[in-house]
Motif scaffolding. Structure first.
Motif, PDB file in Angstrom:
ATOM      1  N   ARG A 121       0.841  -1.212   0.000  1.00 51.10           N
ATOM      2  CA  ARG A 121       0.000   0.000   0.000  1.00 51.10           C
ATOM      3  C   ARG A 121       0.867   1.250   0.000  1.00 51.10           C
ATOM      4  O   ARG A 121       0.558   2.218  -0.691  1.00 51.10           O
ATOM      5  N   ASP A 122       1.941   1.249   0.774  1.00 49.89           N
ATOM      6  CA  ASP A 122       2.849   2.400   0.792  1.00 49.89           C
ATOM      7  C   ASP A 122       3.497   2.593  -0.578  1.00 49.89           C
ATOM      8  O   ASP A 122       3.640   3.724  -1.048  1.00 49.89           O
ATOM      9  N   ARG A 123       3.899   1.499  -1.209  1.00 52.10           N
ATOM     10  CA  ARG A 123       4.527   1.591  -2.529  1.00 52.10           C
ATOM     11  C   ARG A 123       3.554   2.162  -3.552  1.00 52.10           C
ATOM     12  O   ARG A 123       3.889   3.050  -4.326  1.00 52.10           O
ATOM     13  N   ILE A 124       2.337   1.687  -3.537  1.00 54.82           N
ATOM     14  CA  ILE A 124       1.341   2.121  -4.520  1.00 54.82           C
ATOM     15  C   ILE A 124       0.866   3.544  -4.245  1.00 54.82           C
ATOM     16  O   ILE A 124       0.580   4.296  -5.175  1.00 54.82           O
ATOM     17  N   HIS A 125       0.823   3.929  -2.975  1.00 53.89           N
ATOM     18  CA  HIS A 125       0.340   5.271  -2.614  1.00 53.89           C
ATOM     19  C   HIS A 125       1.133   6.363  -3.329  1.00 53.89           C
ATOM     20  O   HIS A 125       0.558   7.317  -3.848  1.00 53.89           O
ATOM     21  N   GLY A 126       2.438   6.244  -3.373  1.00 51.88           N
ATOM     22  CA  GLY A 126       3.259   7.272  -3.987  1.00 51.88           C
ATOM     23  C   GLY A 126       3.244   7.250  -5.502  1.00 51.88           C
ATOM     24  O   GLY A 126       3.648   8.216  -6.148  1.00 51.88           O
ATOM     25  N   ALA A 127       2.787   6.160  -6.094  1.00 53.11           N
ATOM     26  CA  ALA A 127       2.822   6.030  -7.548  1.00 53.11           C
ATOM     27  C   ALA A 127       1.842   6.960  -8.248  1.00 53.11           C
ATOM     28  O   ALA A 127       2.074   7.377  -9.365  1.00 53.11           O
TER      29      ALA A 127
END
Length: 192
Positions: A121-127
């Motif tokens: 979720r953290d990885r996708i949030h910034g994308a």
């Protein structure tokens, strides 16, 4: 005053974008680490699921790199569940630990699954980019106002080279600041 206003506003935006960039970057690292740790943990589970779980974790990682990473790089964010996460769940669901070591590994696996999903979720949030369009509009409008002010601030008594240096240096700083904000807002873009 105009340049100072732009600098303060841009500073806050850079701080916000960097925080999101860092969260996304560390999320990707934590997700990769969780996958490795889960692979190791799977070796302590019952023999009939060790192989399938290991293979599905490899497929999970390949899906992240081959599908999700490319989608994030092009600005498309896919926040649906990784299909291999469902396969992992289905493989683990019928497992009943037979020993204390298997029971401990089973509990650890569940904890690592939660850690992996949180990191994802953290990885996708910034994308997706966190800076809203309205903030981009204010940044560009303020930059244009500062540039226009510099044009009207020109002194006809000064040489053209001096005027070009003043306007050129201010414009360079404005453009560089906007490019840095854009780079931080798109952590998976890959463009310089």
């Amino acid at each position: 005053v105009l340049a100072t206003g732009f600098a303060i506003f841009a500073g806050f935006v850079v701080f916000l974008a960097f925080a999101s960039y860092d969260q996304s970057r560390s999320g990707a690292e934590r997700e990769a680490l969780a996958v490795i740790q889960q692979y190791e943990t799977a070796q302590f589970l019952p023999e009939n699921v060790r192989g399938p779980l290991g293979s599905e974790l490899v497929c999970y990682g390949r899906y992240v790199v081959g599908q999700e990473w490319l989608a994030m790089g092009s600005g498309r964010v896919d926040d649906t569940i990784n299909p291999w996460a469902l396969a992992l769940f289905r493989t683990l669901q019928p497992v009943e630990p037979e020993s204390a070591a298997q029971e401990a590994a089973y509990g650890k696996w569940l904890d690592q699954t939660s850690d992996r999903e949180e990191a994802r979720r953290d990885r996708i949030h910034g994308a997706s980019g966190i800076i809203p369009t309205s903030v981009w509009l204010v940044l560009f409008l303020t930059g244009i106002v500062v540039f226009a002010f510099m044009l009207f601030f020109a002194d006809s008594a000064e040489r053209r080279r001096s005027q070009a240096m003043l306007i050129g240096s201010a414009t360079t700083v404005l453009v560089a600041t906007l490019l840095v904000i854009n780079a931080l807002d798109n952590p998976y873009g890959g463009d310089v």
